[in-house]
Design a protein around this motif. Sequence first.
Motif, PDB file in Angstrom:
ATOM      1  N   GLN A  40       7.068   0.982   3.064  1.00  9.64           N
ATOM      2  CA  GLN A  40       6.536   0.004   2.122  1.00  9.64           C
ATOM      3  C   GLN A  40       5.043   0.221   1.888  1.00  9.64           C
ATOM      4  O   GLN A  40       4.566   0.087   0.763  1.00  9.64           O
ATOM      5  N   PHE A  41       4.318   0.577   2.944  1.00  8.52           N
ATOM      6  CA  PHE A  41       2.892   0.889   2.802  1.00  8.52           C
ATOM      7  C   PHE A  41       2.715   2.074   1.859  1.00  8.52           C
ATOM      8  O   PHE A  41       1.859   2.049   0.970  1.00  8.52           O
ATOM      9  N   GLY A  42       3.522   3.111   2.038  1.00 10.15           N
ATOM     10  CA  GLY A  42       3.445   4.284   1.163  1.00 10.15           C
ATOM     11  C   GLY A  42       3.742   3.937  -0.286  1.00 10.15           C
ATOM     12  O   GLY A  42       3.075   4.424  -1.208  1.00 10.15           O
ATOM     13  N   ILE A  43       4.723   3.099  -0.485  1.00 15.78           N
ATOM     14  CA  ILE A  43       5.093   2.685  -1.846  1.00 15.78           C
ATOM     15  C   ILE A  43       3.976   1.858  -2.469  1.00 15.78           C
ATOM     16  O   ILE A  43       3.585   2.092  -3.614  1.00 15.78           O
ATOM     17  N   LEU A  44       3.462   0.888  -1.708  1.00 16.00           N
ATOM     18  CA  LEU A  44       2.345   0.088  -2.220  1.00 16.00           C
ATOM     19  C   LEU A  44       1.151   0.973  -2.561  1.00 16.00           C
ATOM     20  O   LEU A  44       0.498   0.781  -3.587  1.00 16.00           O
ATOM     21  N   GLY A  45       0.875   1.947  -1.683  1.00 11.71           N
ATOM     22  CA  GLY A  45      -0.238   2.861  -1.934  1.00 11.71           C
ATOM     23  C   GLY A  45      -0.040   3.674  -3.201  1.00 11.71           C
ATOM     24  O   GLY A  45      -0.969   3.837  -3.994  1.00 11.71           O
ATOM     25  N   ALA A  46       1.172   4.173  -3.391  1.00 13.92           N
ATOM     26  CA  ALA A  46       1.450   4.973  -4.595  1.00 13.92           C
ATOM     27  C   ALA A  46       1.329   4.121  -5.848  1.00 13.92           C
ATOM     28  O   ALA A  46       0.731   4.540  -6.842  1.00 13.92           O
ATOM     29  N   ILE A  47       1.869   2.914  -5.796  1.00  8.71           N
ATOM     30  CA  ILE A  47       1.777   2.020  -6.955  1.00  8.71           C
ATOM     31  C   ILE A  47       0.324   1.593  -7.170  1.00  8.71           C
ATOM     32  O   ILE A  47      -0.174   1.580  -8.295  1.00  8.71           O
ATOM     33  N   GLY A  48      -0.373   1.271  -6.086  1.00  8.18           N
ATOM     34  CA  GLY A  48      -1.774   0.867  -6.187  1.00  8.18           C
ATOM     35  C   GLY A  48      -2.686   1.978  -6.666  1.00  8.18           C
ATOM     36  O   GLY A  48      -3.721   1.735  -7.269  1.00  8.18           O
TER      37      GLY A  48
END
Length: 144
Positions: A40-48
């Motif tokens: 989830q951190f990786g996904i948030l980072g990619a989206i962010g």
Amino acid sequence: MTDLEAIGKTCFALHARMTARLLSRTYEAALRPLGLKLPQFGILGAIGHGTTASETVLAERLGLERTTLVRNLKVLTQNGWIEPISDKGRGLRHRLTPAGQALLEAAIPLWQQAQSQLENRLMDVEGDEARRAMRALRKASYPP
């Protein structure tokens, strides 16, 4: 008979899986106070970071199975950290909500602490050297 001990000592897949599990535990422990899982951190980072790719492209970029990505996107959406945005065609894209942006900003120092801890524990191997070796293995693993 095959030398199973030699296979155990030399198998890239076995070592990569063991390493990935241990690395995941380290980062998961760091992110746990925020209720955030590593994918989830990786996904948030990619989206962010501004990745507005489709779910399929995002899964490929993050090295996730599409079903794993979709499951995590659902959790992130339910928690109010991301929201879907309309897109031309059938692809679905997402953006951070203000709560998601705040969560990501709170998670980054925790990630940095885990990262520094691992870098310091590498001992005889430079961090960049380890990353180059992992990239080389990923590249060698792609089908010809």
